[in-house]
Design an enzyme around this catalytic site. Structure first.
Site, PDB file in Angstrom:
ATOM      1  N   GLU A 100       6.327  -6.877   1.031  1.00 58.76           N
ATOM      2  CA  GLU A 100       4.996  -7.016   0.106  1.00 58.76           C
ATOM      3  C   GLU A 100       4.449  -8.446   0.171  1.00 58.76           C
ATOM      4  O   GLU A 100       5.371  -9.208   0.557  1.00 58.76           O
ATOM      5  CB  GLU A 100       5.865  -6.801  -1.436  1.00 58.76           C
TER       6      GLU A 100
ATOM      7  N   HIS B  43      10.892 -12.630  -3.326  1.00 58.95           N
ATOM      8  CA  HIS B  43      11.968 -11.914  -3.841  1.00 58.95           C
ATOM      9  C   HIS B  43      12.451 -10.836  -2.572  1.00 58.95           C
ATOM     10  O   HIS B  43      11.551 -10.468  -1.956  1.00 58.95           O
ATOM     11  CB  HIS B  43      11.762 -11.317  -5.199  1.00 58.95           C
TER      12      HIS B  43
ATOM     13  N   HIS C  87      12.484  -3.687  -0.260  1.00 55.31           N
ATOM     14  CA  HIS C  87      11.667  -4.707   0.292  1.00 55.31           C
ATOM     15  C   HIS C  87      11.827  -5.930   0.305  1.00 55.31           C
ATOM     16  O   HIS C  87      12.474  -6.664  -0.700  1.00 55.31           O
ATOM     17  CB  HIS C  87      10.036  -4.018  -0.562  1.00 55.31           C
TER      18      HIS C  87
HETATM   19  C1  LIG Z   1       4.562  -4.806  -7.685  1.00 52.74           C
HETATM   20  C2  LIG Z   1       5.638  -5.029  -8.580  1.00 52.74           C
HETATM   21  C3  LIG Z   1       6.893  -5.287  -8.231  1.00 52.74           C
HETATM   22  C4  LIG Z   1       6.870  -6.467  -7.843  1.00 52.74           C
HETATM   23  O1  LIG Z   1       7.612  -7.157  -7.080  1.00 52.74           O
HETATM   24  O2  LIG Z   1       5.836  -7.433  -8.234  1.00 52.74           O
HETATM   25  C5  LIG Z   1       7.427  -4.468  -6.924  1.00 52.74           C
HETATM   26  O3  LIG Z   1       7.718  -4.900  -5.925  1.00 52.74           O
HETATM   27  S1  LIG Z   1       7.086  -2.793  -7.279  1.00 52.74           S
HETATM   28  C6  LIG Z   1       7.729  -1.940  -5.828  1.00 52.74           C
HETATM   29  C7  LIG Z   1       7.617  -0.515  -5.896  1.00 52.74           C
HETATM   30  N1  LIG Z   1       6.489  -0.462  -5.094  1.00 52.74           N
HETATM   31  C8  LIG Z   1       6.146   0.269  -3.989  1.00 52.74           C
HETATM   32  O4  LIG Z   1       7.037   0.071  -3.228  1.00 52.74           O
HETATM   33  C9  LIG Z   1       4.714   0.290  -3.478  1.00 52.74           C
HETATM   34  C10 LIG Z   1       4.700   0.481  -1.649  1.00 52.74           C
HETATM   35  N2  LIG Z   1       5.635   1.526  -1.535  1.00 52.74           N
HETATM   36  C11 LIG Z   1       5.064   2.810  -1.122  1.00 52.74           C
HETATM   37  O5  LIG Z   1       3.869   3.046  -1.178  1.00 52.74           O
HETATM   38  C12 LIG Z   1       5.965   3.909  -0.759  1.00 52.74           C
HETATM   39  O6  LIG Z   1       7.213   3.517  -0.908  1.00 52.74           O
HETATM   40  C13 LIG Z   1       6.109   4.090   0.711  1.00 52.74           C
HETATM   41  C14 LIG Z   1       4.809   4.713   1.196  1.00 52.74           C
HETATM   42  C15 LIG Z   1       6.460   2.632   1.689  1.00 52.74           C
HETATM   43  C16 LIG Z   1       7.081   5.115   1.271  1.00 52.74           C
HETATM   44  O7  LIG Z   1       6.977   6.153   0.373  1.00 52.74           O
HETATM   45  P1  LIG Z   1       7.777   7.492   0.575  1.00 52.74           P
HETATM   46  O8  LIG Z   1       9.189   7.041   0.831  1.00 52.74           O
HETATM   47  O9  LIG Z   1       7.592   8.566  -0.563  1.00 52.74           O
HETATM   48  O10 LIG Z   1       7.144   8.009   1.842  1.00 52.74           O
HETATM   49  P2  LIG Z   1       7.689   8.845   3.121  1.00 52.74           P
HETATM   50  O11 LIG Z   1       8.872   9.470   2.610  1.00 52.74           O
HETATM   51  O12 LIG Z   1       6.695   9.443   3.812  1.00 52.74           O
HETATM   52  O13 LIG Z   1       8.329   7.365   3.936  1.00 52.74           O
HETATM   53  C17 LIG Z   1       7.507   7.044   5.240  1.00 52.74           C
HETATM   54  C18 LIG Z   1       8.473   6.449   6.081  1.00 52.74           C
HETATM   55  O14 LIG Z   1       8.807   5.172   5.495  1.00 52.74           O
HETATM   56  C19 LIG Z   1      10.071   5.059   5.387  1.00 52.74           C
HETATM   57  N3  LIG Z   1      10.527   4.035   4.283  1.00 52.74           N
HETATM   58  C20 LIG Z   1       9.975   4.458   2.995  1.00 52.74           C
HETATM   59  N4  LIG Z   1      10.171   3.441   2.047  1.00 52.74           N
HETATM   60  C21 LIG Z   1      10.703   2.530   2.993  1.00 52.74           C
HETATM   61  C22 LIG Z   1      11.450   1.379   2.673  1.00 52.74           C
HETATM   62  N5  LIG Z   1      11.427   0.616   1.471  1.00 52.74           N
HETATM   63  N6  LIG Z   1      11.677   0.712   3.796  1.00 52.74           N
HETATM   64  C23 LIG Z   1      11.786   1.027   4.888  1.00 52.74           C
HETATM   65  N7  LIG Z   1      11.221   2.212   5.112  1.00 52.74           N
HETATM   66  C24 LIG Z   1      10.917   3.141   4.049  1.00 52.74           C
HETATM   67  C25 LIG Z   1      10.835   6.511   4.955  1.00 52.74           C
HETATM   68  O15 LIG Z   1      12.136   6.680   5.595  1.00 52.74           O
HETATM   69  C26 LIG Z   1       9.724   7.062   6.303  1.00 52.74           C
HETATM   70  O16 LIG Z   1      10.328   7.089   7.426  1.00 52.74           O
HETATM   71  P3  LIG Z   1      10.501   8.314   8.534  1.00 52.74           P
HETATM   72  O17 LIG Z   1      11.149   7.860   9.891  1.00 52.74           O
HETATM   73  O18 LIG Z   1       9.283   8.993   8.941  1.00 52.74           O
HETATM   74  O19 LIG Z   1      11.324   9.410   7.691  1.00 52.74           O
HETATM   75 CO   LIG Z   2       8.451  -6.453  -5.236  1.00 49.67          CO
END
Ligand SMILES: CC[C@H](C(=O)O)C(=O)SCCNC(=O)CCNC(=O)[C@H](O)C(C)(C)COP(=O)(O)OP(=O)(O)OC[C@H]1O[C@@H](n2cnc3c(N)ncnc32)[C@H](O)[C@@H]1OP(=O)(O)O
Ligand SMILES: [Co+2]
Length: 135
Positions: free
Chosen positions: A130, A7, A79
């Site tokens: 993912e 997805h 993602h």
């Molecule tokens: C699993 C159930 C369901 C499924 O399909 O089955 C799902 O998919 S649930 C989806 C929700 N869960 C997750 O996304 C878990 C993994 N994600 C995370 O742990 C966080 O989103 C994380 C760590 C990737 C980012 O968290 P956060 O934005 O709070 O952290 P930062 O602000 O420190 O970001 C660090 C850096 O990464 C960039 N960033 C954040 N999210 C994304 C993204 N989705 N795509 C691309 N880049 C991303 C953010 O802009 C920061 O960049 P920087 O240049 O340092 O500003």
């Molecule tokens: Co997902």
């Protein structure tokens, strides 16, 4: 190692509103809303013949997508989920290659009941990946 795209996920501010919009404007086949408190999201799947889109809204104070929506208030691509046949072997391979597996590296049960892991977006050209184990 990675197989089919399972997805593509889009973070949205209001998942009910987004689902109705995709249904009524795009004619999409949308699921009912599912709350996943363990993942901090409420989701709707948009079903297509060759894959799915996952619309996600933050759920709870510690939702992992809250910051993303603060940066992108209208929502945006969040993602890509790839299928793998063995998520433990995939995790070991990726770690050995220097990729960062998010969390403590222990897979969680995803929306389809399969084990999932996430890889840091900075290791894959700014794209959150993912992995979902589908045997
Ligand atoms: C699993 C159930 C369901 C499924 O399909 O089955 C799902 O998919 S649930 C989806 C929700 N869960 C997750 O996304 C878990 C993994 N994600 C995370 O742990 C966080 O989103 C994380 C760590 C990737 C980012 O968290 P956060 O934005 O709070 O952290 P930062 O602000 O420190 O970001 C660090 C850096 O990464 C960039 N960033 C954040 N999210 C994304 C993204 N989705 N795509 C691309 N880049 C991303 C953010 O802009 C920061 O960049 P920087 O240049 O340092 O500003
Ligand atoms: Co997902």
């Amino acid at each position: 190692m990675i197989g089919r795209i399972n997805h593509i996920a889009i973070a949205v501010p209001d998942v009910e509103k987004a689902a109705l919009h995709w249904r009524d404007v795009l004619g999409a086949d949308v699921s009912t809303v599912e709350s996943l408190p363990e993942h901090g999201v409420r989701i709707v799947f948009v079903n297509a013949p060759n894959g799915k889109v996952e619309l996600m809204e933050p759920l709870g104070e510690t939702s992992p997508i809250a910051m993303f929506l603060q940066r992108n208030p209208d929502g945006g691509m969040h993602h890509i989920c790839y299928e793998v046949s063995d998520i433990t072997a995939a995790c070991d391979h990726l770690t050995a290659k220097g990729a960062r597996v998010l969390g403590n590296g222990t897979p969680k049960k995803g929306a389809h009941g399969n084990p999932v892991l996430f890889l840091h977006p900075k290791d894959f050209n700014g794209t959150l990946i993912e992995l979902e184990e589908v045997r």
